[in-house]
Design a protein around this motif. Structure first.
Motif: not given
Length: 267
Positions: A193-197, A57-62
Motif C-alpha cells: 500500500s505504501i508505494p501505491t498510496i 509507523i506500524y511496519f517501520w522496520k521493514d
C-alpha cells in the motif's frame, strides 16, 4: 467544509483503508446515500497521507530496510534484504499505476462509481476472499516473497481500481492463493500500500495543485491527523485478530453490505 464532515471522511478512510472492505467504496457511498456532498480531491489526498503515515509507523522496520536499500537498488544491486524489498515493492506497484492511468484517461473510473457496482463487487470479491482464505495453504511467509509473486500480487492489486473491491482485500486474496499465511499475506498487502498510496496521492495532487486556498489546507491537515489515528488503530487490531481468526467476519460484512446496497440501487 464542516468539521464533522472532515472527521467522518477521515475516520471512514482510516478504518477501511487496511481492512478488506474497500475504503473507496465506503467514501463513495457517503455522498451517495447521505445529504453530505463529495469531500473533494484535496481531502482524499490528505486522508491518504494520514493512512500512509500509519502503515509506515506500524511496519517501520521493514520500511526503513527498503528505504536504506534504495541507493543500492539505484545502482542496479539487489544483493541486500532492503534492496530486494524495495525492488519487489516497485515491481508490485507497476500494474496498478498503468491500470490507473488507463482508467483515468478513458474516464471509466468515474463511470464505475455507482452503488450497484459497489454492491456487486462487495459480494463478489468478498466471496473470492473467503474461498482463497478457506482453501489455500499457509506455507509461505513474507520472507519467501519473490519477483514472480510480486508481479502476480501487483496484477491482483490492479483489480482494486474497481470501486468496492478493496485494495487490501484483493491483495490479501492473491497472497493467500499463492500460499502465504494470513498474517504474512496481510503484511505484504500493507507494505504494497505504501508505494501505491504514494503513486495515487501524487496523481491526485496534480489535480489539487492549483488549489492554494488556506481553508483547504487547514481541512486537509485535520483530515490527515484523524485518518492517521483511525488507520493505526484499525491496523493494530486487524493484525492481532488475524492470529486468532480468519477473514470470514469481513466477508460476512461485505456480503450483508452488498445485499443492502443492491436492494437500495434496484428499488
Amino acid at each position: 467544509m464542516a468539521l464533522f464532515h472532515i472527521f467522518l471522511v477521515a475516520i471512514i478512510q482510516g478504518i477501511t483503508e487496511f481492512l478488506p472492505v474497500s475504503s473507496s467504496g465506503h467514501l463513495i457511498l457517503l455522498s451517495k446515500v447521505t445529504p453530505l456532498p463529495d469531500q473533494g480531491l484535496a481531502i482524499d489526498v490528505a486522508a491518504h497521507v494520514g493512512t500512509l503515515g500509519a502503515v509506515v509507523i506500524y511496519f517501520w522496520k521493514d520500511v526503513r530496510s527498503a528505504v536504506v536499500g534504495l541507493p543500492r537498488l539505484a545502482t542496479g544491486q539487489i544483493d541486500t534484504e532492503g534492496s530486494q524489498l524495495a525492488f519487489l515493492l516497485i515491481v508490485a506497484t507497476v500494474p496498478v499505476i498503468i491500470a490507473g492511468l488507463l482508467l483515468k484517461v478513458s474516464g471509466l473510473n468515474e463511470m464505475m462509481r455507482s452503488i450497484s457496482v459497489i454492491g456487486w463487487t462487495m459480494i463478489l470479491f468478498g466471496l473470492v476472499l473467503w474461498w482463497a482464505d478457506r482453501y489455500s495453504g499457509q506455507a509461505k511467509t513474507d520472507k519467501d516473497w519473490n519477483l514472480t509473486d510480486a508481479w502476480k500480487l501487483g496484477m491482483w492489486q490492479a483489480i482494486a481500481l474497481i470501486p468496492g473491491t478493496s485494495r487490501s482485500g484483493i491483495t490479501i486474496t492473491g497472497a493467500r492463493r499463492l500460499g502465504y499465511a494470513r498474517t504474512d499475506a496481510a503484511k505484504l498487502a500493507m507494505l504494497m500500500s505504501i508505494p501505491t498510496i504514494l503513486a495515487s496521492g501524487a496523481l491526485l495532487s496534480i489535480d489539487v495543485a492549483t488549489q492554494s486556498d488556506i481553508t483547504i489546507l487547514r481541512d486537509g491537515a485535520i483530515a490527515a491527523v484523524f485518518s492517521f489515528f483511525a488507520a493505526l488503530v484499525a491496523l493494530i487490531l486487524m493484525m492481532r485478530l488475524l492470529r486468532a481468526i480468519s477473514f470470514t467476519p469481513y466477508v460476512v460484512y461485505r456480503i450483508l453490505l452488498g445485499i443492502a446496497l443492491l436492494s437500495f440501487a434496484y428499488s
